[in-house]
Design an enzyme around this catalytic site. Structure first.
Site, mmCIF file in Angstrom:
data_model
loop_
_atom_site.group_PDB
_atom_site.id
_atom_site.type_symbol
_atom_site.label_atom_id
_atom_site.label_comp_id
_atom_site.label_asym_id
_atom_site.label_seq_id
_atom_site.Cartn_x
_atom_site.Cartn_y
_atom_site.Cartn_z
ATOM 1 N N LYS A 179 44.437 45.324 30.626
ATOM 2 C CA LYS A 179 44.078 45.822 31.964
ATOM 3 C C LYS A 179 45.207 45.528 32.948
ATOM 4 C CE LYS A 179 39.165 45.383 30.990
ATOM 5 N NZ LYS A 179 37.933 44.571 31.069
ATOM 6 N N ASP A 232 33.622 47.510 38.027
ATOM 7 C CA ASP A 232 32.902 47.655 36.756
ATOM 8 C C ASP A 232 31.624 48.486 36.939
ATOM 9 O OD1 ASP A 232 33.987 46.726 34.411
ATOM 10 O OD2 ASP A 232 33.381 44.643 34.723
ATOM 11 N N GLN A 238 35.603 39.235 33.808
ATOM 12 C CA GLN A 238 35.566 39.618 32.399
ATOM 13 C C GLN A 238 34.354 38.976 31.714
ATOM 14 O OE1 GLN A 238 37.786 41.787 30.881
ATOM 15 N NE2 GLN A 238 36.481 41.645 29.075
#
Ligand code: NDP
Length: 283
Positions: A54, A121, A98
């Protein structure tokens, strides 16, 4: 092998190029780059790999990227305080924690702490609610990437029967909402679904998000169907999906491989969402 293989790598490249151009425009208008901060807690090896990818993808696209690495022993309060700090930082447009977080931390509490307009997200209840009522602001990256792939490949959704195996908040449920919003007739299966193979065989589009290596076999697939394999499973030193690729590719119309299918799309959509979050905050 009959199926046309859908290359997530090629589609992700196309999507990323688009984001890159739009990031340039954003910089020209606002004088700053969109910024993403990823917080990783602990030493999970797969998570470290994903975070590294990422970070690199952001830098390649002109997005500012910061990774905050916290030790496994980090207290929940400390992680929440980090999120509060990032919520208040105007240079941080996107925040991603994460998953999974260590067991002593309540993941739900953490996700709810992220400001909804920085929630790249798309997991905050406000963004989930928006998706449910048809407002696609910040949409979970994996299912959103799958929709973009279907659209770019010219695979019709409207009026089709879509069957999703898996009902997680990350993949299965948002996938259902996105397909429904595009007028598919959607069935969501899970571990208690009866006659799973028979239900799956009704799908013109079959999405497998189960987390079980090569679970989907040809007897579960309608001939000519589009089969999307979300699964990432490590078997020995190999990565395999939730679909038995060799078996299913013989009868499917389109199929995504693992690796190189859905995974790269997820990252491309994270970049897209970071830019979108920056635009929302600058409006
Ligand atoms: P979860 O473990 O959260 O959910 C799995 C789902 O599969 C559950 O709804 C479960 O049902 C269902 N399931 C499990 N066993 C069966 C069965 N025998 N029959 C029918 N349904 C079953 O997984 P995620 O959604 O988070 O992830 C799924 C997979 O996708 C994983 O391999 C993950 O690594 C991968 N993934 C890949 C991404 C990418 O970028 N490519 C991104 C996110 C995930 P129930 O609810 O009843 O327990």
């Amino acid at each position: 092998m009959a199926a046309h293989i859908l290359s997530g790598n090629a589609i992700a490249l196309k999507l990323t190029e688009r984001v890159k151009e739009n990031v340039e425009d954003f910089k020209a208008v606002h004088g700053i780059a969109p910024g993403l901060t990823v917080v990783i807690v602990g030493e999970d090896p797969a998570s470290k790999v994903y975070v590294g990818r990422k970070h690199k993808a952001c830098l390649d696209t002109g997005i500012n990227s910061e990774v905050i690495r916290l030790p496994e022993t980090t207290a929940e309060e400390e992680l929440l305080a980090t999120i509060d700090r990032l919520n208040a930082d105007a240079a941080v447009h996107g925040i991603l924690v994460q998953l999974p977080v260590p067991r002593h931390i309540n993941a739900e509490k953490v996700l709810e702490r992220i400001r909804p307009d920085k929630d790249v997200d798309g997991f905050h209840p406000m963004n989930v609610g928006n998706l449910c009522v048809g407002k696609e602001h910040l949409v979970p990256c994996t299912p959103y990437g799958i929709i973009k792939m279907l659209e770019l490949e010219g695979i019709a959704i409207e009026g089709k029967r879509a069957v999703i195996i898996g009902r997680s908040n990350i993949v299965g449920k948002p996938m259902a909402m996105l397909l429904l919003a595009r007028n598919a007739t959607v069935t969501v299966c899970h571990s208690r679904t009866k006659d799973l193979a028979e239900v799956c065989r009704q799908g013109d589009i079959l999405v497998a998000a189960i987390g079980k290596p090569e679970f989907v076999t040809r007897d579960m697939v309608k001939p000519g169907a589009t089969v999307i394999d979300v699964g990432i499973n490590r078997v020995g030193d190999k990565l395999v999906g939730d679909v038995n690729f060799g078996d299913v590719a013989e009868i499917a119309g389109h199929i995504t491989p693992v690796p190189g299918g859905v995974g790269p799309l997820t990252i491309a959509m994270l970049l897209h969402n970071t830019l979108k979050a920056a635009e929302i905050q600058r409006m």
